[in-house]
Write an enzyme that holds these catalytic residues in place. Structure first.
Site, PDB file in Angstrom:
ATOM      1  N   LYS A  76       4.848  -1.553   4.496  1.00 15.69           N
ATOM      2  CA  LYS A  76       5.533  -1.201   3.238  1.00 15.69           C
ATOM      3  C   LYS A  76       6.332   0.067   3.496  1.00 15.69           C
ATOM      4  O   LYS A  76       5.767   1.067   3.945  1.00 15.69           O
ATOM      5  CB  LYS A  76       4.512  -0.977   2.130  1.00 15.69           C
ATOM      6  CG  LYS A  76       5.113  -0.520   0.803  1.00 15.69           C
ATOM      7  CD  LYS A  76       4.080  -0.613  -0.301  1.00 15.69           C
ATOM      8  CE  LYS A  76       4.576  -0.096  -1.632  1.00 15.69           C
ATOM      9  NZ  LYS A  76       4.481   1.361  -1.749  1.00 15.69           N
TER      10      LYS A  76
ATOM     11  N   ASN B 143       9.997  -4.051  -3.995  1.00 14.14           N
ATOM     12  CA  ASN B 143       9.134  -3.248  -4.875  1.00 14.14           C
ATOM     13  C   ASN B 143       9.975  -2.133  -5.498  1.00 14.14           C
ATOM     14  O   ASN B 143      10.952  -1.677  -4.926  1.00 14.14           O
ATOM     15  CB  ASN B 143       7.980  -2.658  -4.039  1.00 14.14           C
ATOM     16  CG  ASN B 143       7.231  -1.542  -4.758  1.00 14.14           C
ATOM     17  OD1 ASN B 143       7.237  -0.389  -4.325  1.00 14.14           O
ATOM     18  ND2 ASN B 143       6.597  -1.873  -5.868  1.00 14.14           N
ATOM     19  N   GLY B 144       9.529  -1.711  -6.684  1.00 11.12           N
ATOM     20  CA  GLY B 144      10.165  -0.567  -7.338  1.00 11.12           C
ATOM     21  C   GLY B 144      10.756  -0.934  -8.682  1.00 11.12           C
ATOM     22  O   GLY B 144      11.727  -1.689  -8.752  1.00 11.12           O
ATOM     23  N   GLY B 145      10.128  -0.439  -9.758  1.00 10.69           N
ATOM     24  CA  GLY B 145      10.714  -0.584 -11.095  1.00 10.69           C
ATOM     25  C   GLY B 145      10.649  -1.978 -11.684  1.00 10.69           C
ATOM     26  O   GLY B 145      11.331  -2.245 -12.678  1.00 10.69           O
TER      27      GLY B 145
ATOM     28  N   HIS C 104      10.063  -0.650  -0.867  1.00 12.47           N
ATOM     29  CA  HIS C 104      10.242   0.093  -2.117  1.00 12.47           C
ATOM     30  C   HIS C 104      11.714   0.505  -2.122  1.00 12.47           C
ATOM     31  O   HIS C 104      12.137   1.300  -1.283  1.00 12.47           O
ATOM     32  CB  HIS C 104       9.300   1.297  -2.136  1.00 12.47           C
ATOM     33  CG  HIS C 104       9.372   2.099  -3.398  1.00 12.47           C
ATOM     34  ND1 HIS C 104       8.583   3.203  -3.625  1.00 12.47           N
ATOM     35  CD2 HIS C 104      10.135   1.965  -4.515  1.00 12.47           C
ATOM     36  CE1 HIS C 104       8.858   3.713  -4.818  1.00 12.47           C
ATOM     37  NE2 HIS C 104       9.804   2.985  -5.375  1.00 12.47           N
TER      38      HIS C 104
ATOM     39  N   CYS D 276       4.775   6.678   1.765  1.00  9.52           N
ATOM     40  CA  CYS D 276       4.181   7.712   0.926  1.00  9.52           C
ATOM     41  C   CYS D 276       4.767   9.086   1.268  1.00  9.52           C
ATOM     42  O   CYS D 276       4.788   9.475   2.429  1.00  9.52           O
ATOM     43  CB  CYS D 276       2.673   7.725   1.130  1.00  9.52           C
ATOM     44  SG  CYS D 276       1.879   9.001   0.156  1.00  9.52           S
TER      45      CYS D 276
ATOM     46  N   PRO E 225      -0.149  -1.040  -3.690  1.00 10.75           N
ATOM     47  CA  PRO E 225      -1.201  -0.048  -3.404  1.00 10.75           C
ATOM     48  C   PRO E 225      -0.937   1.218  -4.195  1.00 10.75           C
ATOM     49  O   PRO E 225       0.189   1.719  -4.198  1.00 10.75           O
ATOM     50  CB  PRO E 225      -1.022   0.214  -1.899  1.00 10.75           C
ATOM     51  CG  PRO E 225       0.379  -0.180  -1.580  1.00 10.75           C
ATOM     52  CD  PRO E 225       0.769  -1.252  -2.559  1.00 10.75           C
TER      53      PRO E 225
HETATM   54  C1  LIG Z   1      -0.548   6.581  -8.829  1.00 13.91           C
HETATM   55  C2  LIG Z   1       0.234   5.979  -7.695  1.00 13.91           C
HETATM   56  C3  LIG Z   1      -0.285   5.986  -6.424  1.00 13.91           C
HETATM   57  C4  LIG Z   1       0.405   5.399  -5.346  1.00 13.91           C
HETATM   58  N1  LIG Z   1      -0.174   5.342  -4.115  1.00 13.91           N
HETATM   59  C5  LIG Z   1       0.430   4.634  -3.121  1.00 13.91           C
HETATM   60  C6  LIG Z   1      -0.231   4.367  -1.897  1.00 13.91           C
HETATM   61  O1  LIG Z   1      -1.386   4.745  -1.674  1.00 13.91           O
HETATM   62  N2  LIG Z   1       0.452   3.685  -0.933  1.00 13.91           N
HETATM   63  C7  LIG Z   1       1.725   3.221  -1.142  1.00 13.91           C
HETATM   64  O2  LIG Z   1       2.303   2.581  -0.259  1.00 13.91           O
HETATM   65  N3  LIG Z   1       2.364   3.451  -2.296  1.00 13.91           N
HETATM   66  C8  LIG Z   1       1.736   4.118  -3.296  1.00 13.91           C
HETATM   67  N4  LIG Z   1       2.358   4.257  -4.512  1.00 13.91           N
HETATM   68  C9  LIG Z   1       3.690   3.669  -4.700  1.00 13.91           C
HETATM   69  C10 LIG Z   1       3.585   2.252  -5.241  1.00 13.91           C
HETATM   70  O3  LIG Z   1       2.928   1.397  -4.325  1.00 13.91           O
HETATM   71  C11 LIG Z   1       4.979   1.687  -5.541  1.00 13.91           C
HETATM   72  O4  LIG Z   1       5.714   1.652  -4.333  1.00 13.91           O
HETATM   73  C12 LIG Z   1       5.748   2.523  -6.561  1.00 13.91           C
HETATM   74  O5  LIG Z   1       4.928   2.868  -7.656  1.00 13.91           O
HETATM   75  C13 LIG Z   1       6.992   1.774  -7.055  1.00 13.91           C
HETATM   76  O6  LIG Z   1       6.634   0.554  -7.655  1.00 13.91           O
HETATM   77  P1  LIG Z   1       6.548   0.397  -9.269  1.00 13.91           P
HETATM   78  O7  LIG Z   1       7.842   0.899  -9.826  1.00 13.91           O
HETATM   79  O8  LIG Z   1       6.324  -1.066  -9.505  1.00 13.91           O
HETATM   80  O9  LIG Z   1       5.402   1.253  -9.719  1.00 13.91           O
HETATM   81  C14 LIG Z   1       1.678   4.834  -5.582  1.00 13.91           C
HETATM   82  C15 LIG Z   1       2.198   4.820  -6.878  1.00 13.91           C
HETATM   83  C16 LIG Z   1       1.493   5.369  -7.934  1.00 13.91           C
HETATM   84  C17 LIG Z   1       2.065   5.312  -9.337  1.00 13.91           C
END
Ligand SMILES: Cc1cc2nc3c(=O)[nH]c(=O)nc-3n(C[C@H](O)[C@H](O)[C@H](O)COP(=O)(O)O)c2cc1C
Length: 335
Positions: free
Chosen positions: A139, A211-213, A171, A100, A17
């Site tokens: 999450k 999740n994460g990176g 995450h 968040c 998300p």
């Molecule tokens: C622009 C943006 C908006 C995000 N909004 C949410 C959100 O609404 N809810 C949520 O649980 N995480 C949110 N996240 C976090 C992501 O879901 C994810 O946990 C985080 O980007 C780490 O994963 P990644 O390294 O694969 O990007 C957001 C991330 C980004 C970059």
């Protein structure tokens, strides 16, 4: 054991998300690249789902399915009501945001700060489970601020899994609520994948996703040796072509081959319908700029989408023309 678990919640790969990013147009686009990945909405605050403009906030195209609605909130009764509304809209899953870190979310005392109140999160999950028949998931982060991830994560996991959560996505970093922006909170606190793997060992029969990176499908596959699911956020958004390998490489659907020409054609006709309904081309194409990342012509493609496609009155033909700058290169690669 694994068989039963995967029947309960079989989503080995999810797109995370992301506020302002994973809107319905983005999800429609991602669905052209993978039929199997689970797609998440942006976070919708429970109060907004209850009192706001529902069709605007929650409406989606059935083609996006399977799609999960992520809710933000802390009050179990409101979460239950919002979950009920989400289920009636056709969402395949309702997810609770416990990760968040933004100020807006902290002032409502939900999101990542719920890591401090596991019992309340458990009550929220129990209320949502009682309200809907679709899966209810969570999450979360490893912890917040000074919390010890060893105890903080176990406390939240134990509470939500005991309350019946069908899956827990983690995450794999803490959120530092004091002094970091939401963006920094996705980059600065260090990742600790081993902590999530240990959680999985503690809950061998329940779905734990990481999740994460995660940068590509190889990395996702690496995690799947230790946990049940991999959730990809920024990499899926910035380099969406990685999603074209998901069905074959993650789910073993050998016949799943994505033709980018067909993707563009489908997106152009989708954009045409959106424009006819009063929308703008860029609402759709802004999510597509990274599609040909690293390929010949990609720079020009991106340029057209970020200039011509954003002008008032721009039509879907611009997307088709942008694609022509990369199409020749794709044909040569395929030959
Ligand atoms: C622009 C943006 C908006 C995000 N909004 C949410 C959100 O609404 N809810 C949520 O649980 N995480 C949110 N996240 C976090 C992501 O879901 C994810 O946990 C985080 O980007 C780490 O994963 P990644 O390294 O694969 O990007 C957001 C991330 C980004 C970059």
């Amino acid at each position: 054991m694994t068989e039963t678990k995967q029947k309960m919640f079989g989503h080995k790969l999810a797109v995370a998300p992301m506020m302002d990013w994973t809107d319905r147009h983005c999800r429609f686009f991602h669905r052209q690249l993978t039929r199997r990945a689970l797609l998440y909405t942006e976070m919708v605050v429970a109060d907004a789902a209850i009192h706001g403009r529902r069709e605007h906030l929650l409406g989606f195209d059935a083609i996006e399915r399977p799609v999960a609605l992520q809710l933000g909130g802390a009050d179990p009764a409101k979460l239950a009501e919002a979950a009920r509304i989400g289920e009636a809209f056709g969402y395949d899953e309702i997810n609770l945001n416990v990760g968040c870190p933004s100020d807006r979310v902290q002032s409502g005392t939900f999101g990542a700060c719920l890591m401090r109140t596991p019992a309340l999160v458990g009550d929220g999950v129990a209320a949502m489970k009682a309200a809907v028949s679709v899966p209810v998931t969570v999450k979360c982060r490893l912890g917040v601020d000074e919390q010890d991830p060893e105890t903080a994560l176990d406390a939240v996991a134990d509470a939500v899994l005991a309350a019946g959560a069908d899956a827990l996505w983690v995450h794999a970093r803490k959120a530092w609520l004091e002094g970091l922006s939401p963006k920094e909170n996705r980059e600065v606190p260090p990742l600790d994948y081993d902590r999530v793997y240990r959680l999985k060992k503690r809950w061998p029969d329940r779905f734990v996703g990481i999740n994460g990176g995660i940068g590509d499908i190889d990395e996702a596959l690496g995690h799947l040796a230790f946990v049940d699911g991999a959730m990809v956020g920024r990499a899926a958004y910035h380099t969406p072509a990685i999603l074209a390998d998901v069905d074959r490489r993650i789910y073993g659907d050998q016949g799943a081959v994505v033709d980018m020409g067909n993707v563009i054609e489908t997106m152009a006709s989708y954009a045409g319908r959106h424009i006819a309904a009063g929308g703008r081309l860029a609402h759709v194409t802004r999510h597509m700029t990274g599609l040909f990342h690293g390929q010949a012509g990609a720079r020009r493609y991106r340029q057209i989408l970020s200039t011509e496609a954003t002008r008032p009155g721009a039509g879907p033909d611009i997307l088709v023309r942008a694609f022509e700058t990369v199409a020749r290169g794709l044909e040569e690669t395929a030959a």
